[in-house]
Design an enzyme around this catalytic site. Sequence first.
Site, PDB file in Angstrom:
ATOM      1  CG  LEU A 371      -2.044  -1.142   1.364  1.00  0.00           C
ATOM      2  CD1 LEU A 371      -2.766  -1.114   2.457  1.00  0.00           C
ATOM      3  CD2 LEU A 371      -3.007  -1.076   0.127  1.00  0.00           C
ATOM      4  N   GLY A 372       1.814   1.080   0.512  1.00  0.00           N
ATOM      5  CA  GLY A 372       2.742   2.495   0.578  1.00  0.00           C
ATOM      6  C   GLY A 372       4.320   2.053   1.183  1.00  0.00           C
ATOM      7  N   GLY A 374       7.919   4.247   2.982  1.00  0.00           N
ATOM      8  CA  GLY A 374       8.488   5.334   3.393  1.00  0.00           C
ATOM      9  C   GLY A 374       9.640   5.103   4.033  1.00  0.00           C
ATOM     10  CG  ASN A 375      11.816   8.691   5.204  1.00  0.00           C
ATOM     11  OD1 ASN A 375      12.484   8.386   4.109  1.00  0.00           O
ATOM     12  ND2 ASN A 375      11.450   9.950   5.390  1.00  0.00           N
ATOM     13  CG  PHE A 376       7.374   3.969   8.053  1.00  0.00           C
ATOM     14  CD1 PHE A 376       6.972   5.180   7.354  1.00  0.00           C
ATOM     15  CD2 PHE A 376       6.881   2.923   8.033  1.00  0.00           C
ATOM     16  CE1 PHE A 376       5.835   4.894   6.524  1.00  0.00           C
ATOM     17  CE2 PHE A 376       5.798   2.688   7.118  1.00  0.00           C
ATOM     18  CZ  PHE A 376       5.416   3.759   6.306  1.00  0.00           C
ATOM     19  N   GLY A 377       9.787   2.078   6.732  1.00  0.00           N
ATOM     20  CA  GLY A 377       9.548   0.848   6.166  1.00  0.00           C
ATOM     21  C   GLY A 377       8.532   0.877   4.992  1.00  0.00           C
ATOM     22  CB  VAL A 379       1.718   0.323   4.699  1.00  0.00           C
ATOM     23  CG1 VAL A 379       0.401  -0.202   5.188  1.00  0.00           C
ATOM     24  CG2 VAL A 379       2.421   1.399   5.916  1.00  0.00           C
ATOM     25  CE  LYS A 396       4.528   2.661  10.604  1.00  0.00           C
ATOM     26  NZ  LYS A 396       4.129   4.041  11.131  1.00  0.00           N
ATOM     27  CG  ASP A 490       3.928  12.591  10.133  1.00  0.00           C
ATOM     28  OD1 ASP A 490       4.204  11.374   9.760  1.00  0.00           O
ATOM     29  OD2 ASP A 490       3.892  13.717   9.535  1.00  0.00           O
TER      30      ASP A 490
END
Length: 638
Positions: A371-372, A374-377, A379, A396, A490
């Site tokens: 699904l997505g 980013g910087n964190f990992g 989803v 996540k 955020d």
Amino acid sequence: MASGGRREDPYTQRYFHGRITREEAEVKLRGQGCSNGLFLLREKLNETGSYVLSLCYNHNVFHYELKAHGNGMIAIEDGKRFTGPIELIRHHQAHLDGLLTKLVRPCNLPEGEFAVTFEGMNRRELRESLHQAANALGVADLPDHQLERTVMKTIHLQKPWFHGSISRDQATAKIEKAGHNDGKFLVREREGGSFAIGISYRKTVYHYKVDKDNITGKYSIQDGHKFDSLYQMIDHYSKKKDGLLCELSEAVVAESFKATSPTSRQSLGLPNAPWKSPVAAGHSRQRYPSENDEQFFGHIKDQPWDDEPDHDPPSVPARPLPPPPAATRQPDREEIYGSSVSNAEKIYDTVAKNKKTSTLNHNNLTLTTQLGKGNFGSVVKGIYKLEGQDIPVAVKTLKEEEKIPNKKPEIIKEAELMSRLDHPYIVRMIGMCQAQAGVMMLVLELAELGPLNKYLKQNQTMRVRNILEILLQVAMGMQYLEGQQFVHRDLAARNVLLVTETYAKISDFGMSKALGLGSQYYIAETAGKWPLKWYAPECIYRFKFSSKGDVWSYGVTAWEAMSFGKKPYARMRGQQILDLLESGERLQQPEKCPDEVYQVMKDCWVFDAKERPDFKAVVSKMKTVLSKVKKGEVRLVQ
């Protein structure tokens, strides 16, 4: 810091008005001209021994909370500490010391009028009641302000409206037998140590669950104010409906109270007559409108009622009764929450709302599409099998390089934080799951339509009214976080997920912080990979995060939504944005954005955090806008 000493009783001063509301204070001050330096002192409705200084400046009224500290001292935030509110006021009569103006002229009570206490009692009667109850508890030697705080914790046991441990059906029957009058009520104890307020409204009995916070010991209905005691809660809701369907007016008297003789009741420090609110009892205390009385949607929450419902929340019936005045008119729930909300949420009703992080079985989890990222990992969409049912989920994961030896992983921290949240407009955590490779995964409910900004980019014809309703939902979710003392840090359209086109949830709590008890902000030690375009000036300059910083972010989120997913400050760099903000410039009004909504955005973007509205005010403003839209007073550009 001021030295300690004996605290002077506020009731000795004519400028102390006792337990009055913010609105009442403002009416009193404006009634005496609202000149610079005109002031009064009042006691907070929901906290024993906590005070507010209400002060006039430049034809406006400002309210300074006098915070209590562990050593018994009180102070205005970040200010000098004093033994009591009177000592603080005397200091500020001579010294500006951070206020907008010195305290020049007291707004005194009229001759013959006395400071308001509880339940229509005067100060002498209250003190006698407290001291008699304190003698029974063996704590009579405490100072008055400590004695009051201590006795208030258990005084509900001696009140006529407290019926002890009875069932919901029994409570309903008691209220019906006593006769249906709006606001007639009782309080009962539920299994597990929580309580419930039963209240009659339009010939129907509704039940509001009252929870006690395990950490602070405070009581509250869902999304409501927090109170030190049940006694203060009942007193507060007799003055303001503030989330209830109506104000509490008259108690259904418990049999145990009826059986107690007048003499025995006096020995417990109780009035002889059954309890009625000061208004219902005909006391001379003037009533003033609540700040929310004119709002069409009122303060009805998604589910403020007890969790054993035998009635749906009130809505517009098929054969409507004659419409009530605007101040009490109830919303059509579908207009706010969307027609498909109940169906979209129904599948998750089988999933327990975790109070602690719950370990899920990895073998029951199937991952499908991403699904997505980013910087964190990343989803990933998935299915979790639970008792033979397929539950759609979002999973996540955290990047491997983000893990630090001997330190709790950030994803665990996020899970622990999310497990404490329970609100219709916040993504629900289902649990934690560990993959075979040892990777920890956070399993969340799935919001099928994805991020608000992407959805709007792809659906440019979405109704503006739908967008406004979604923004109201986001504000209500943020008001809940503010009340729980969480800062999101955020909030952005990318972190508002759509369950349906009319139902949104706030997501991504990876940067969120739970504020410490009594703290109003969080100071970050170092800057990180921060979304600066959504951040308030104090977040960027001083690393200081509070709910007022989240309010600024809400304004940017609202701008994104009304711009149908455009990026804020397009093609601008960090210093350019700061220069623009310091010059007083702000993001331009989107083409389809009503003037009233853009004003809400500008209110959120006030440079000084103290001057920004809180989320309760933002919710009120958005409800006003939607009310005007419904009445045709605000025309939308589609």
